[in-house]
Design an enzyme around this catalytic site. Structure first.
Site, PDB file in Angstrom:
ATOM      1  N   ARG A   1      -0.354  12.831  10.151  1.00 12.62           N
ATOM      2  CA  ARG A   1       0.842  13.325  10.454  1.00 12.62           C
ATOM      3  C   ARG A   1       1.070  14.538   9.489  1.00 12.62           C
ATOM      4  NH1 ARG A   1       3.985   7.726  11.080  1.00 12.62           N
ATOM      5  NH2 ARG A   1       3.115   7.518  13.374  1.00 12.62           N
TER       6      ARG A   1
ATOM      7  N   ARG B   1       9.353   2.807  11.344  1.00 12.70           N
ATOM      8  CA  ARG B   1      10.288   2.481  10.503  1.00 12.70           C
ATOM      9  C   ARG B   1      11.668   2.008  11.019  1.00 12.70           C
ATOM     10  NH1 ARG B   1      10.036   8.348   7.519  1.00 12.70           N
ATOM     11  NH2 ARG B   1       8.021   7.577   7.705  1.00 12.70           N
TER      12      ARG B   1
ATOM     13  N   ASP C   1       0.805  -1.082  -0.159  1.00 11.06           N
ATOM     14  CA  ASP C   1       0.008  -0.137   0.051  1.00 11.06           C
ATOM     15  C   ASP C   1       0.842   1.324   0.124  1.00 11.06           C
ATOM     16  OD1 ASP C   1       1.117  -0.435   2.588  1.00 11.06           O
ATOM     17  OD2 ASP C   1      -0.780  -0.288   3.524  1.00 11.06           O
ATOM     18  N   HIS C   2       2.175   1.115   0.506  1.00 11.57           N
ATOM     19  CA  HIS C   2       2.855   2.456   0.404  1.00 11.57           C
ATOM     20  C   HIS C   2       3.539   2.831  -0.625  1.00 11.57           C
ATOM     21  CE1 HIS C   2       2.290   2.092   4.784  1.00 11.57           C
ATOM     22  NE2 HIS C   2       2.991   2.915   5.162  1.00 11.57           N
TER      23      HIS C   2
ATOM     24  N   ASP D   1       4.182  -0.887  11.269  1.00  8.39           N
ATOM     25  CA  ASP D   1       3.673   0.202  11.221  1.00  8.39           C
ATOM     26  C   ASP D   1       3.068   0.746  12.162  1.00  8.39           C
ATOM     27  OD1 ASP D   1       2.765   1.912   8.184  1.00  8.39           O
ATOM     28  OD2 ASP D   1       1.497   2.293   9.956  1.00  8.39           O
TER      29      ASP D   1
ATOM     30  N   SER E   1       6.618   7.217  12.747  1.00  6.33           N
ATOM     31  CA  SER E   1       6.800   5.829  12.421  1.00  6.33           C
ATOM     32  C   SER E   1       7.575   4.942  12.964  1.00  6.33           C
ATOM     33  CB  SER E   1       7.241   6.086  10.771  1.00  6.33           C
ATOM     34  OG  SER E   1       7.862   4.942  10.536  1.00  6.33           O
TER      35      SER E   1
HETATM   36  C1  MIC Z   1       4.079   6.363   8.144  1.00  5.58           C
HETATM   37  O1  MIC Z   1       2.993   6.754   8.320  1.00  5.58           O
HETATM   38  O2  MIC Z   1       5.230   7.111   8.601  1.00  5.58           O
HETATM   39  C2  MIC Z   1       4.464   5.085   7.757  1.00  5.58           C
HETATM   40  C3  MIC Z   1       5.054   5.371   6.451  1.00  5.58           C
HETATM   41  O3  MIC Z   1       3.262   4.213   7.637  1.00  5.58           O
HETATM   42  C4  MIC Z   1       5.295   4.512   8.650  1.00  5.58           C
HETATM   43  C5  MIC Z   1       5.945   3.108   8.244  1.00  5.58           C
HETATM   44  C6  MIC Z   1       7.005   3.356   7.412  1.00  5.58           C
HETATM   45  O4  MIC Z   1       7.854   4.152   7.468  1.00  5.58           O
HETATM   46  O5  MIC Z   1       7.286   2.885   6.349  1.00  5.58           O
HETATM   47  C7  MIC Z   1       4.704   4.086  10.177  1.00  5.58           C
HETATM   48  O6  MIC Z   1       3.874   4.795  10.517  1.00  5.58           O
HETATM   49  O7  MIC Z   1       5.327   3.247  10.635  1.00  5.58           O
HETATM   50 FE1  SF4 Z   2      -0.111   4.573   5.117  1.00  3.64          FE
HETATM   51 FE2  SF4 Z   2       1.344   5.235   7.358  1.00  3.64          FE
HETATM   52 FE3  SF4 Z   2      -0.300   7.254   6.132  1.00  3.64          FE
HETATM   53 FE4  SF4 Z   2      -1.538   5.662   7.335  1.00  3.64          FE
HETATM   54  S1  SF4 Z   2      -0.034   7.177   8.189  1.00  3.64           S
HETATM   55  S2  SF4 Z   2      -1.799   5.941   4.990  1.00  3.64           S
HETATM   56  S3  SF4 Z   2       0.001   3.820   7.003  1.00  3.64           S
HETATM   57  S4  SF4 Z   2       1.534   6.062   5.287  1.00  3.64           S
END
Ligand code: MIC
Ligand code: SF4
Length: 643
Positions: free
Chosen positions: A379, A537, A64-65, A119, A535
């Site tokens: 975010r 990550r 999905d990313h 995630d 995140s």
């Molecule tokens: C995000 O919303 O920051 C992400 C991308 O979903 C991350 C995961 C990532 O960095 O791949 C998260 O929330 O953990």
């Molecule tokens: Fe995707 Fe992270 Fe954004 Fe949710 S917050 S939509 S998991 S990138």
């Protein structure tokens, strides 16, 4: 003594430690999920552990990313994940099926079960009464292999909801109100439970908006009871048999209580650049806007998008505004297409985006320079949109839609009667985009497809007797993982290529940092409070490891990032006195003697060789984490312990 909802689930899943606040506890994990931006690394780690089949009840790999395919990298990584999933017993949710948290809630989540996901928004599952937590990829790999997931037994916070939301006020406004009270660090080390009469007025998708954005509080997770409303939702998903009732005991004890009267709430926004910088839409009203984006795992449910469609019906998006809409799942998208709501959205002039994370993670749709962007996301960290000076405001779908039509921030309450949408009695169920794994006896026939973008992960070393290195970077409070390891369309395709990613480490704060690391070969990072929020990550730990970072000294850490540092073998330290942070300058040479002996056992002394001073730091890690650090990280530790 009575138990809270979370304590009941923990009690059913605890396999090590005691359910005493502050203790290190190990939990049996029933379900896991991964997404593709963290998944490639998680599956490489799973492979490195050598476990043939996952031992969980259900593991799902979502794509999905990284759905922007501007080169071979993402497509190759997806093929890799698909082949690993097929072989090792994991369900594969194909690109196009939707955002992991939305799909998991609809199709797989089960009240009372434990779920960890690579995630940070995995707590979305708390909307149906799961104990759902975000974790680093390596922790998810261990859980898939049947290992426990370790957390510090959290404090319990009860958010007591009374009253009922007024027309045009949404679930998003509830979580923004909680963020206003608790701030982005108010949830660290806590589980947030929603209770009170107001709970009964909220549907499952609304509850999921709230638990999803509990991640922005820094909380371990958030959870709602599993009640009749949960049963109705699961029934409409054809899964009534997955339902069990789950309520807190009347005499359950909470460490903290927050009161929110829903009747008093009004439409809110989180202003740039922090989810807790809350303003009322009334005070912003009339301010010109450039872009509106509706979607993300926070607000892309059927309910959200039907409300948006009803607002847009028969109108036209303001000529100075670009409106993008990304449905959260194929189920949502398909239902909107079948009932005509999609036609209303298209007719109004919205730009329909793929059902995926998309702009939420900077994959396209960056705003114009200095542009004001209203987003239903979770975010709004600086630079995350892809435009360094973009001004992102987080709002509800209702506020987003009415503002897109008006071209300015608009308090929907000025527009008369609110739209009213009910959840369907039956969702459209078609799981044809979920590929099941092959049976165990056929697993040897599956070939793992590895693309050239996959590079080996950085190797760590056992903790030395002492550390001596320069403070190669000093940063302030609330540093996010988006600062440490940015995402976005240009970088995200390289999530399985740590050497390439390392060029962008801390680029938002100091572009010269990676170069300095290369020159000095080893270093220490110094930061303020809530370091590593955002995140999950693990790249925000693996990349610093690759660059030679040996220790991070800060005022306080965000939970998942601190666990990721330990897993990577980087020493997490906190200042005993915050004043010592002020006395330290970037490039000071620091020596930490006896780390091997004292890490996780006692206080450590740091000698500032440049200034000729000393200060004390703590290393608040559990006994298990101490062993991981001594071994040089979780992979080495797991290998050592399985010999
Ligand atoms: C995000 O919303 O920051 C992400 C991308 O979903 C991350 C995961 C990532 O960095 O791949 C998260 O929330 O953990
Ligand atoms: Fe995707 Fe992270 Fe954004 Fe949710 S917050 S939509 S998991 S990138």
């Amino acid at each position: 003594m009575g138990l809270t909802i979370a304590q009941k689930i923990i009690k059913n899943h605890i396999i090590s430690g005691e359910m005493v606040q502050g203790a290190d506890i190990g939990l049996r994990i029933d379900q896991t999920l991964t997404q593709d931006a963290t998944g490639t690394m998680a599956y490489l780690e799973f492979e490195a552990m050598g476990v043939p089949r996952v031992k969980t009840e259900r593991s799902v790999a979502y794509i999905d990313h990284n759905t922007l395919q501007s080169g071979f990298e993402n497509a190759d990584d997806h093929r890799f994940i698909q082949s690993v999933a097929k072989k090792h017993g994991i369900y594969y949710s194909r690109p196009g099926n939707g955002i992991c948290h939305q799909v998991h809630l609809e199709r797989f989540g089960i009240p009372g079960k434990t779920l960890i996901g690579s995630d940070s928004h995995t707590p979305t599952g708390g909307g149906i009464g799961m104990l759902a937590m975000g974790a680093g990829g390596l922790d998810v790999a261990v859980a898939m292999g049947g290992g426990a997931y370790y957390i510090t037994m959290p404090k319990m916070v009860r958010v007591n909801l009374t009253g009922r939301l007024s027309p045009w006020v949404a679930a998003k406004d509830i979580i923004l109100a909680v963020l206003r009270v608790l701030t982005v660090k108010g949830g660290v080390g806590k589980i947030i439970e929603y209770a009170g009469e107001g709970v009964k007025t909220l549907s499952v998708p609304e509850r999921a908006t709230i638990t999803n954005m509990g991640a922005e509080l820094g909380a371990t997770t958030s959870i709602f009871p599993s009640d009749e409303i949960t049963r109705e939702f699961l029934k409409a998903q054809g899964r009534e048999s997955d339902w069990t009732e789950l309520l807190s005991d009347a005499d359950a004890q909470y460490d903290e209580v927050v009161e929110i009267n829903l009747s008093e709430l009004e439409p809110l926004a989180a202003a740039p650049h922090s989810p807790d910088n809350i303003k009322t839409i009334k005070e912003l009203s009339g301010k010109k806007i450039d872009q509106v984006l509706i979607g993300s795992c926070t607000n892309s449910s059927y309910l959200d998008l039907m409300r948006v469609a009803a607002i847009l019906k028969g109108k036209t998006v303001h000529p100075d505004v670009s409106l993008g809409i990304a449905p959260g799942s194929k189920q949502v998208y398909n239902m909107l297409a079948e009932n005509g709501a999609l036609a209303d959205i298209i007719a109004a002039g919205a730009r329909i985006l793929e059902c995926a994370c998309g702009p939420c993670i900077g994959m396209g749709q960056s705003p114009n320079s200095g542009g004001i962007s209203l987003r239903t996301f979770n975010r709004n960290f600086e630079g995350r949109s892809g435009t360094a000076d973009g001004q992102v405001y987080l709002v509800s779908p209702e506020t987003a839609a009415v503002s897109a039509l008006a071209g300015v921030f608009t308090d929907a309450r000025t527009l008369g009667e609110a739209v009213s949408i009910d959840l369907p009695k039956q969702f459209l169920i078609n799981d044809n985009m979920v590929v099941p794994p092959v049976p165990e006896e056929e697993m040897d026939s599956v070939e793992i497809l590895r693309g050239p973008n996959i590079k080996p992960f950085p190797s760590s070393e056992p903790l030395p007797e002492s550390i001596s290195a320069s403070a190669l970077l000093k940063v302030g409070d609330n540093i996010t993982t988006d600062h440490i390891m940015p995402a976005g369309a240009k970088i995200l395709p390289y999530r399985s290529n740590i050497p390439y990613l390392s060029k962008f480490c801390f680029a938002v704060c100091d572009e010269a940092f990676p170069e300095r690391c290369r020159e000095y070969k080893k270093g220490i990072v110094v930061g303020g409070s809530n370091y590593g929020q955002g995140s999950s990550r693990e790249h925000a730990a693996l990349v610093p490891l690759y660059l030679g970072i040996k220790a991070v000294i800060v005022k306080s850490f965000a939970r998942i990032h601190m666990a990721n540092l330990v897993n990577a073998g980087i020493l997490p330290l906190t200042f005993e006195n915050d004043a010592d942070y002020d006395a330290l300058d970037q490039m000071d040479v620091l020596t930490i003697p006896n780390v091997r002996e004292l890490a996780g056992v006692g206080k450590l002394i740091v000698i500032n060789e440049t200034k000729g001073t000393e200060f004390t730091v703590n290393c608040d890690i559990s006994e298990r984490q101490r062993e991981i650090i001594l071994a040089g990280g979780l992979l080495d530790y797991t290998r050592e312990n399985s010999k």
